[in-house]
Design an enzyme around this catalytic site. Structure first.
Site, mmCIF file in Angstrom:
data_model
loop_
_atom_site.group_PDB
_atom_site.id
_atom_site.type_symbol
_atom_site.label_atom_id
_atom_site.label_comp_id
_atom_site.label_asym_id
_atom_site.label_seq_id
_atom_site.Cartn_x
_atom_site.Cartn_y
_atom_site.Cartn_z
ATOM 1 N N GLU A 259 0.809 -1.214 0.000
ATOM 2 C CA GLU A 259 0.000 0.000 0.000
ATOM 3 C C GLU A 259 0.845 1.268 0.000
ATOM 4 O OE1 GLU A 259 -3.840 -1.731 2.478
ATOM 5 O OE2 GLU A 259 -2.277 -0.648 3.558
ATOM 6 N N GLU A 457 -11.496 -4.114 -2.749
ATOM 7 C CA GLU A 457 -11.179 -5.349 -2.039
ATOM 8 C C GLU A 457 -11.883 -5.330 -0.685
ATOM 9 O OE1 GLU A 457 -6.990 -5.782 -1.530
ATOM 10 O OE2 GLU A 457 -6.587 -6.176 -3.651
#
Length: 540
Positions: A259, A457
């Site tokens: 991330e 997600e």
């Protein structure tokens, strides 16, 4: 004991085109999950048990029976009949493969179980799967020495089934999967620990390299950006037969857990029940040198000596110290603005560099490049948004921190992957003052302004019924994503406690857009979409 999972014991994917019906059969030795039908069975494996090792004492087994009928022919025969049953008008559904799908020795883990699992997903109507490709496996031993063996095997398995593949290029380590950074990188880290992110107490985060060394030749004369670029080029060359046909998307790793963020929450007290603000990660020598130079350039050299002195620790309440106070906190003062602007700009520049590498590598292909942005939703109800600030997002009640993020994705023609599609405020603890839905809406708004597409997600492995409804709301009602990846395949995913609920969720998405004539009635019995499949999942 037989427990019907879905209405009429059927999984509807179109008019008289059902996968079958689900039930549990229980005896003293095992629990069986099966997909049954009244036709002949197609060949998946010839009587072999496909075991999937679980971290718990439970071991799950996928089984399938065999016939002479060609599986490919069956899929081809039914393909046109399923054309009207794609869920949610264009939203594609993917499932993540296990983090350790490829072992550190570059062989495929759980190969037979994964193969049977892929077939089950194909039967369910899933569009494709996501595959983590680890830097620490593909370039493990030596800089520039690549081994893609296990990943090529998996790509071929996916291709043969006619599924699509999204690949996540992971430049971080994973404690859950016990996958480290490349050995040669770790050896450099032992002698040069400042290549890692560091907090104010000197703790090093060793699961990825610090963004401060992106353009420094710390890897035996090579910069990390150069190493990432070479990795991407080698992947492109090795997987060229699959790119644009089977492989349609690449996610590029941008930091911890892939991330775009600082590892602000990597250490938390186990005795603290609420999530703290996290800590700023600006204390390796390269970050401090950069901060010092920045402060001198702006005429305030004393501001460049360290990070904020009045910020709380990892698990302390954000309001326990002066920096994040609702009113009169340092974050609203000139120093706070100076530091937070610098801290976030370093993250944004890093993201831009990595996205640019991926975009330029794959610009002559049909690959869609993506990067993941976290949903740092804790403390969103406060004015200062502490969890976002320590993670590198200068987003407060006074400032939108996601416009600049969306801008770099837009400039590089990349998509944003957002986790947390299953999260809602009512399911979050009050003490964390969380607002995941509002944060998601804010990021989506910034993406809309910059014409950046969003893929979604889930955040929780064990998605609750409310979580599924929240995902469906984001996919259907809010229409904020065009692709959703459910994370992730494994023993639990196919367990009797989980897989029926996931099946029901997929069915509900399909039915949301079916014409009434396509819906199966009670009288239509147990028609099946792919004749002959008899998949079973056994817990031993």
């Amino acid at each position: 004991m037989e427990i019907p999972v879905i209405r009429s014991s059927q999984l509807n994917l179109g008019r008289a085109i059902d996968v079958g019906f689900c039930n549990f059969s229980k005896n003293l030795n095992s629990k069986i999950f099966s997909v049954k039908n009244n036709s002949k069975t197609c060949k998946i494996f010839q009587g072999q048990s496909l075991k999937w090792e679980s971290k718990s004492a439970t071991r799950f087994t996928l089984k399938a029976s065999a016939t002479a009928q060609s599986e490919a022919a069956v899929i081809s025969e039914k393909g046109s009949r399923n054309s009207r049953t794609k869920p949610t008008d264009g939203v594609k559904l993917y499932v993540g493969l296990p983090l350790d799908a490829v072992s550190t020795c570059n062989t495929v883990n759980h190969a037979r179980a994964i193969s049977a699992g892929l077939k089950a997903l194909k039967l369910l109507g899933i569009d494709g799967v996501e595959l983590p490709v680890w830097w620490g496996i593909a370039e493990k031993d030596k800089s520039g020495k690549y081994d893609w063996t296990g990943y090529l095997v998996l790509a071929e398995m996916v291709q043969k089934l006619g599924l699509k593949l999204h690949v996540s290029l992971c430049f971080h380590a994973s404690k859950d999967a016990k996958i480290l950074l490349p050995d040669w990188v770790s050896r450099i880290g032992e002698s040069q620990p400042d290549v890692y992110f560091t907090d104010r107490s000197g703790q090093r985060y060793k699961d990825c390299l610090s963004l401060a060394v992106d353009d420094l030749p710390v890897l035996d004369g090579k910069t990390p950006i150069e190493a990432y670029a070479e990795f991407c080029e080698s992947f492109k060359a090795s997987f060229s037969p699959f790119i644009g046909s089977t492989i349609t998307g690449i996610s590029i790793g941008l930091g911890p857990d892939g991330e775009l963020r600082y590892p602000s929450h990597h250490y938390r007290s186990k005795n603290n029940s609420h999530r703290g603000a996290g800590e700023f990660q600006c204390y390796n020598k390269y970050m401090l040198e950069n901060l010092k130079q920045h402060a001198e350039t702006h005429g305030n050299p004393l501001w460049g000596l360290s990070g904020p002195h009045d910020a709380p620790g990892y698990s302390q309440s954000p309001m326990s110290s002066g920096f994040f106070l609702e009113h009169g906190g340092s974050w609203e003062m000139p120093y706070g603005d100076f530091f937070l602007s610098w801290y976030s700009s370093q993250l944004i520049s890093h993201g831009d560099r990595i996205l640019s590498v991926a975009a330029s590598t794959f610009e002559d292909t049909e690959i869609i490049v993506s990067g993941k942005v976290p949903l740092m939703h804790s403390w969103y109800k406060t004015r200062s948004h502490p969890s976002e600030l320590t993670a590198g997002f200068y987003n407060t009640a006074n400032r939108d921190g996601y416009e600049a993020i969306a801008e770099i994705f837009s400039r590089n023609s990349c998509k944003i992957i957002l986790p947390g599609m299953d999260l809602s405020e009512e399911n979050e603890p009050n003490e964390s003052r969380s607002r995941p839905e509002l944060l998601l809406a804010q990021i989506a708004s910034a993406c809309g302004k910059h014409e950046v597409q969003i893929s979604g997600e889930n955040s929780l492995v064990s998605v609750s019924p409310r979580g599924y409804e929240q995902i469906k709301k984001n996919l259907v009602d809010q229409n904020v994503v065009d692709l959703f990846t459910y994370q992730r395949m494994g023993a639990y995913f196919f367990s009797p406690e989980h897989f029926p609920s996931y099946t029901k969720f997929v069915r509900s998405l399909n039915q949301a857009n079916l014409h009434s004539d396509d819906l199966v009635t009670e009288e239509e019995g147990t028609a099946v979409s792919l004749p002959g499949t008899n998949l079973r999942m056994q817990a031993a």
